[in-house]
Design a protein around this motif. Structure first.
Motif, PDB file in Angstrom:
ATOM      1  N   VAL A 143      40.707  19.763  36.228  1.00 28.65           N
ATOM      2  CA  VAL A 143      40.559  21.130  36.709  1.00 28.65           C
ATOM      3  C   VAL A 143      39.854  21.977  35.655  1.00 28.65           C
ATOM      4  O   VAL A 143      39.814  21.628  34.465  1.00 28.65           O
ATOM      5  CB  VAL A 143      41.921  21.763  37.066  1.00 28.65           C
ATOM      6  N   ASP A 144      39.330  23.090  36.120  1.00 26.33           N
ATOM      7  CA  ASP A 144      38.692  24.056  35.235  1.00 26.33           C
ATOM      8  C   ASP A 144      39.774  24.942  34.635  1.00 26.33           C
ATOM      9  O   ASP A 144      40.498  25.634  35.355  1.00 26.33           O
ATOM     10  CB  ASP A 144      37.682  24.883  36.037  1.00 26.33           C
ATOM     11  N   THR A 145      39.901  24.932  33.320  1.00 29.51           N
ATOM     12  CA  THR A 145      40.969  25.688  32.665  1.00 29.51           C
ATOM     13  C   THR A 145      40.537  27.106  32.289  1.00 29.51           C
ATOM     14  O   THR A 145      41.343  27.862  31.734  1.00 29.51           O
ATOM     15  CB  THR A 145      41.432  24.956  31.395  1.00 29.51           C
ATOM     16  N   ALA A 146      39.302  27.470  32.593  1.00 33.30           N
ATOM     17  CA  ALA A 146      38.837  28.827  32.277  1.00 33.30           C
ATOM     18  C   ALA A 146      39.495  29.836  33.214  1.00 33.30           C
ATOM     19  O   ALA A 146      39.702  29.563  34.404  1.00 33.30           O
ATOM     20  CB  ALA A 146      37.319  28.901  32.395  1.00 33.30           C
ATOM     21  N   VAL A 147      39.814  30.996  32.683  1.00 31.44           N
ATOM     22  CA  VAL A 147      40.459  32.057  33.458  1.00 31.44           C
ATOM     23  C   VAL A 147      39.707  33.361  33.229  1.00 31.44           C
ATOM     24  O   VAL A 147      39.406  33.730  32.091  1.00 31.44           O
ATOM     25  CB  VAL A 147      41.939  32.244  33.043  1.00 31.44           C
ATOM     26  N   SER A 148      39.398  34.030  34.322  1.00 33.09           N
ATOM     27  CA  SER A 148      38.781  35.357  34.243  1.00 33.09           C
ATOM     28  C   SER A 148      39.636  36.330  35.053  1.00 33.09           C
ATOM     29  O   SER A 148      40.281  35.935  36.031  1.00 33.09           O
ATOM     30  CB  SER A 148      37.343  35.339  34.772  1.00 33.09           C
ATOM     31  N   TYR A 149      39.593  37.590  34.657  1.00 27.98           N
ATOM     32  CA  TYR A 149      40.440  38.597  35.289  1.00 27.98           C
ATOM     33  C   TYR A 149      39.575  39.697  35.909  1.00 27.98           C
ATOM     34  O   TYR A 149      38.465  39.973  35.450  1.00 27.98           O
ATOM     35  CB  TYR A 149      41.400  39.211  34.270  1.00 27.98           C
ATOM     36  N   ALA A 150      40.097  40.283  36.969  1.00 28.40           N
ATOM     37  CA  ALA A 150      39.382  41.389  37.621  1.00 28.40           C
ATOM     38  C   ALA A 150      39.396  42.606  36.695  1.00 28.40           C
ATOM     39  O   ALA A 150      40.406  42.906  36.056  1.00 28.40           O
ATOM     40  CB  ALA A 150      40.033  41.723  38.955  1.00 28.40           C
ATOM     41  N   ILE A 151      38.269  43.289  36.662  1.00 21.85           N
ATOM     42  CA  ILE A 151      38.162  44.436  35.761  1.00 21.85           C
ATOM     43  C   ILE A 151      38.110  45.765  36.511  1.00 21.85           C
ATOM     44  O   ILE A 151      38.061  46.829  35.894  1.00 21.85           O
ATOM     45  CB  ILE A 151      36.908  44.305  34.869  1.00 21.85           C
ATOM     46  N   ASP A 152      38.122  45.694  37.842  1.00 22.70           N
ATOM     47  CA  ASP A 152      37.970  46.915  38.638  1.00 22.70           C
ATOM     48  C   ASP A 152      39.246  47.307  39.371  1.00 22.70           C
ATOM     49  O   ASP A 152      39.207  48.111  40.302  1.00 22.70           O
ATOM     50  CB  ASP A 152      36.840  46.743  39.651  1.00 22.70           C
ATOM     51  N   LEU A 153      40.391  46.752  38.964  1.00 24.13           N
ATOM     52  CA  LEU A 153      41.639  47.046  39.661  1.00 24.13           C
ATOM     53  C   LEU A 153      42.269  48.323  39.117  1.00 24.13           C
ATOM     54  O   LEU A 153      42.387  48.505  37.903  1.00 24.13           O
ATOM     55  CB  LEU A 153      42.626  45.884  39.505  1.00 24.13           C
ATOM     56  N   THR A 154      42.675  49.196  40.037  1.00 15.96           N
ATOM     57  CA  THR A 154      43.461  50.376  39.686  1.00 15.96           C
ATOM     58  C   THR A 154      44.654  50.447  40.636  1.00 15.96           C
ATOM     59  O   THR A 154      44.610  49.901  41.748  1.00 15.96           O
ATOM     60  CB  THR A 154      42.632  51.670  39.805  1.00 15.96           C
ATOM     61  N   TYR A 155      45.672  51.134  40.193  1.00 16.70           N
ATOM     62  CA  TYR A 155      46.879  51.233  41.025  1.00 16.70           C
ATOM     63  C   TYR A 155      46.596  51.941  42.342  1.00 16.70           C
ATOM     64  O   TYR A 155      47.015  51.487  43.417  1.00 16.70           O
ATOM     65  CB  TYR A 155      47.984  51.954  40.261  1.00 16.70           C
ATOM     66  N   ASP A 156      45.885  53.051  42.284  1.00 14.17           N
ATOM     67  CA  ASP A 156      45.616  53.825  43.498  1.00 14.17           C
ATOM     68  C   ASP A 156      44.773  53.023  44.497  1.00 14.17           C
ATOM     69  O   ASP A 156      45.041  53.046  45.709  1.00 14.17           O
ATOM     70  CB  ASP A 156      44.898  55.128  43.144  1.00 14.17           C
ATOM     71  N   SER A 157      43.776  52.305  43.994  1.00 13.12           N
ATOM     72  CA  SER A 157      42.926  51.525  44.901  1.00 13.12           C
ATOM     73  C   SER A 157      43.698  50.373  45.532  1.00 13.12           C
ATOM     74  O   SER A 157      43.516  50.062  46.714  1.00 13.12           O
ATOM     75  CB  SER A 157      41.698  50.989  44.155  1.00 13.12           C
ATOM     76  N   MET A 158      44.594  49.742  44.775  1.00 16.53           N
ATOM     77  CA  MET A 158      45.374  48.636  45.322  1.00 16.53           C
ATOM     78  C   MET A 158      46.383  49.139  46.354  1.00 16.53           C
ATOM     79  O   MET A 158      46.606  48.490  47.373  1.00 16.53           O
ATOM     80  CB  MET A 158      46.104  47.899  44.200  1.00 16.53           C
ATOM     81  N   LEU A 159      46.982  50.304  46.103  1.00 22.36           N
ATOM     82  CA  LEU A 159      47.934  50.857  47.061  1.00 22.36           C
ATOM     83  C   LEU A 159      47.226  51.239  48.355  1.00 22.36           C
ATOM     84  O   LEU A 159      47.728  50.963  49.458  1.00 22.36           O
ATOM     85  CB  LEU A 159      48.636  52.072  46.462  1.00 22.36           C
ATOM     86  N   GLN A 160      46.056  51.869  48.235  1.00 20.71           N
ATOM     87  CA  GLN A 160      45.296  52.246  49.424  1.00 20.71           C
ATOM     88  C   GLN A 160      44.837  51.013  50.185  1.00 20.71           C
ATOM     89  O   GLN A 160      44.892  50.961  51.424  1.00 20.71           O
ATOM     90  CB  GLN A 160      44.087  53.094  49.014  1.00 20.71           C
TER      91      GLN A 160
END
Length: 442
Positions: free
Chosen positions: A230-247
């Motif tokens: 498997v590919d062990t590389a991990v990347s994370y989202a950089i555009d997440l905000t609490y308000d946007s996720m709740l909406q």
């Protein structure tokens, strides 16, 4: 120098091992699961059944067309006594009759019950689509959690392998030192214990890794014994905000979407039940044909030899159940209560969703903080291990102290791996709540 050679050999053998295995990329795993996962296959079949149930053929809008036909044969023998006393006892009569009919029945108006029932079927199909999406999201989450678990165990196994190689190198150094009188028997025994312990740890992690791969293969719907890397590389989202996720959750979350559809279904049930108070109007029509032939050995100019009839019949019917004992009234009252319950359940799901998003967001932020802290901890323990290694070579520290630095460094690396994948799983759970897991950056 010896350590560098060992690490070089390790990297070469590791590279060869990975190339010998099938590399399972994240998107490739997702594609395989979407095609082969058993839960997804069953949900797709359920969606197809819901599509059939919501079609025009199940709505009551189409007329009923019927056709019938038949043939009848009769043969009679009789005896007749006339007024003059004569008797004829060999009378034979045969009759052939053929008939056919084609007709149609159609309900013109039923108080709009048929209309709302058809809309209800459409909404039920829409709910089935949402449920399929929910199954896909749950499957993807299970798949990616399993995938990253394999990745975590793969890195931990590689770290343990390196630690074992270092322990073997240390044991070899202790044995040489003992032969030349620079080390004691106790130093050799301690190094042997370290090698044995690292070997046991490596064996255990290999077993865990093999089990994790089998678990992932089950989710993929394929042979459980297929080996892969498997590919062990991990990347994370950089555009997440609490308000946007709740909406996003309020718009896209599958549980909330189903709750909203259930409110609509309850409203349609109320309208369907109210339609029982309205009269029904229907029309019917048919084309009938009948042909009859009679053969008799009695000569009678007034008897019919054949008869053929054909014609069209049609009519309009009106039915109105003026009073049904109050059953319609009861159904209407219960339907109103069901609407109220559906709205309450929707409000409860909304509150649960707000809480779950808040909890998931806090968990995600904490995981990112732990990841940052563990990364710094790895660097600190790496420098400490490098110094301890140099001091050990110079004879400034004993074997036990070097082993402690080695174990601390290995523990720090494993903790960092744990934090790395824990943060990614927390992100995936947050994306699922927001209805953004499908098509996300895995």
């Amino acid at each position: 120098m010896m350590k560098n050679k060992i690490l070089g050999i390790l990297l070469i053998s590791l590279s060869f091992s990975i190339s010998a295995q099938n590399m399972l990329e994240k998107q490739g795993a997702v594609d395989i699961a979407l095609e082969n996962n058993y839960d997804i296959l069953v949900s797709n079949n359920d969606l197809e059944a819901a599509k059939n149930s919501s079609s025009i053929y199940n709505s009551g809008y189409l007329p009923s067309v019927f056709a019938s036909g038949g043939a009848d044969y009769q043969s009679n023998e009789s005896e007749i006594e006339f007024q003059d006393g004569s008797v004829q006892d060999d009378i034979e009569n045969t009759t052939d009759t053929y008939s056919a009919s084609v007709g149609v029945d159609y309900l013109i108006f039923d108080g709009f019950g048929r209309k709302y029932n058809y809309r209800k079927l459409q909404e039920q199909y829409n709910i089935s689509e949402i449920r399929v999406r929910q199954v896909i999201e749950n499957t993807l989450l299970d798949l990616l959690i399993s995938y990253y678990d394999v990745a975590r165990l793969t890195e931990n196994k590689n770290n343990l392998q390196q630690s074992l190689d270092i322990s073997k190198s240390q044991l070899l150094r202790e044995q040489y030192g003992y032969q030349y009188g620079q080390k004691t028997q106790l130093d050799v025994l301690n190094s042997e214990v370290n090698v044995n312990q690292d070997s046991i740890n490596l064996l255990n992690i290999q077993r865990e890794l093999a089990n994790a791969k089998r678990d992932l293969n089950v989710i993929l719907g394929r042979d459980v014994n297929i080996d892969f890397a498997v590919d062990t590389a991990v990347s994370y989202a950089i555009d997440l905000t609490y308000d946007s996720m709740l909406q996003s959750a309020k718009v896209n979350n599958t549980l909330l979407l189903q709750a909203e559809k259930n409110v609509t279904l309850s409203d349609y049930d109320l309208k369907i039940n109210k339609s029982s108070w309205v009269p029904n109007v229907g029309v019917n029509g048919a084309y009938n044909w009948r042909d009859s032939n009679t053969d008799s050995n009695i000569s009678n100019p007034f008897s019919l030899a054949s008869q053929t009839s054909r014609g069209i019949v049609g009519g309009v019917s009106i039915s109105w159940n003026i009073f049904d004992g109050g059953s319609t009234k009861t159904r209407v009252q219960n339907a109103k209560i069901a609407i109220d319950n559906s709205n309450i359940e929707k409000q409860l799901i909304e509150k649960d969703l707000e809480r779950n998003v808040a909890n998931a967001w806090e968990t995600y932020q904490n995981s990112l903080f732990v990841l940052s802290a563990e990364e710094k901890n790895v660097e600190t323990n790496r420098r400490n291990f490098q110094r301890s290694e140099e001091q050990y070579r110079l004879g400034q520290i004993i074997t036990v102290e070097f082993r402690l630095a080695q174990v601390n460094f290995l523990s720090a690396v494993n903790n960092y791996n744990e934090a790395k994948y824990t943060a990614k799983v927390a992100e995936l759970r947050l994306l699922q709540l927001g209805g953004r897991l499908i098509g996300a950056n895995y």
